[in-house]
Design a protein around this motif. Sequence first.
Motif, PDB file in Angstrom:
ATOM      1  N   THR A  64      41.248  37.672  41.272  1.00 10.28           N
ATOM      2  CA  THR A  64      41.482  38.464  42.481  1.00 10.28           C
ATOM      3  C   THR A  64      42.974  38.574  42.761  1.00 10.28           C
ATOM      4  O   THR A  64      43.478  39.653  43.088  1.00 10.28           O
ATOM      5  CB  THR A  64      40.740  37.838  43.682  1.00 10.28           C
ATOM      6  N   GLY A  65      43.685  37.469  42.592  1.00 11.96           N
ATOM      7  CA  GLY A  65      45.133  37.502  42.768  1.00 11.96           C
ATOM      8  C   GLY A  65      45.806  38.419  41.755  1.00 11.96           C
ATOM      9  O   GLY A  65      46.709  39.196  42.102  1.00 11.96           O
ATOM     10  N   ARG A  68      45.037  42.157  42.550  1.00 13.61           N
ATOM     11  CA  ARG A  68      45.749  42.593  43.767  1.00 13.61           C
ATOM     12  C   ARG A  68      47.238  42.771  43.493  1.00 13.61           C
ATOM     13  O   ARG A  68      47.839  43.753  43.936  1.00 13.61           O
ATOM     14  CB  ARG A  68      45.502  41.615  44.904  1.00 13.61           C
ATOM     15  N   ARG A  69      47.834  41.814  42.765  1.00 17.16           N
ATOM     16  CA  ARG A  69      49.257  41.949  42.423  1.00 17.16           C
ATOM     17  C   ARG A  69      49.493  43.176  41.540  1.00 17.16           C
ATOM     18  O   ARG A  69      50.534  43.823  41.623  1.00 17.16           O
ATOM     19  CB  ARG A  69      49.774  40.687  41.727  1.00 17.16           C
ATOM     20  N   GLY A  71      47.878  45.904  41.785  1.00 19.65           N
ATOM     21  CA  GLY A  71      47.677  47.109  42.579  1.00 19.65           C
ATOM     22  C   GLY A  71      46.419  47.891  42.232  1.00 19.65           C
ATOM     23  O   GLY A  71      46.399  49.121  42.359  1.00 19.65           O
ATOM     24  N   GLU A  73      43.231  49.837  42.609  1.00 15.75           N
ATOM     25  CA  GLU A  73      42.720  50.639  43.717  1.00 15.75           C
ATOM     26  C   GLU A  73      41.197  50.609  43.798  1.00 15.75           C
ATOM     27  O   GLU A  73      40.635  50.777  44.883  1.00 15.75           O
ATOM     28  CB  GLU A  73      43.191  52.090  43.557  1.00 15.75           C
ATOM     29  N   ILE A  75      37.605  48.525  42.178  1.00 19.02           N
ATOM     30  CA  ILE A  75      37.121  47.337  41.476  1.00 19.02           C
ATOM     31  C   ILE A  75      35.626  47.493  41.243  1.00 19.02           C
ATOM     32  O   ILE A  75      34.883  47.870  42.165  1.00 19.02           O
ATOM     33  CB  ILE A  75      37.351  46.058  42.306  1.00 19.02           C
TER      34      ILE A  75
END
Length: 174
Positions: A64-65, A68-69, A71, A73, A75
Amino acid sequence: MSRVAAIDCGTNSLRLLVADATPSGLRDVYRGSTIVRLGKGVDATGVLEPEAIERTRVGLAEYTGILRRAGAERIRMVATSATRDARNREDFFGMVRETLGAEAEVISGDEEARLSFDGAVGDLHPDDGPFVVVDVGGGSTELVVGELVDGAARVTAARSVDIGSVRLTERCLP
């Protein structure tokens, strides 16, 4: 162009792909695979062990990290054999919602076969087909026959069977 992420939660491993979706296809940004053994014992008990859900949560939190890092858009997270077979899969779904902030979907063996085929033959030349793909997972194995037509994978026959490396190991090599 959009950045997308796909998470495959199988019986044995958790896999992540982050990619840029372009008109010509996907361009990898990140690929990862972690052994979580979510399906440990599911064949015998019919339930996901709390320790297995926790191992999967730890791996999913790391992914998840990463996504998210990166980017991402959109999932999509899919779960396969162990989750199909588990009576307590709602415990797993709750953990995914809490950790990822998105829903996981359990896919059928047929859908798993189709997705395996798409991933395996996407970069091959159509004239080299037809193709046979065998995807040996932890809880199931998919056998798929198909071809590439106008750049798209077309499955002509598929079979998913409840024979995978974790299931066989637990049954035959205790």
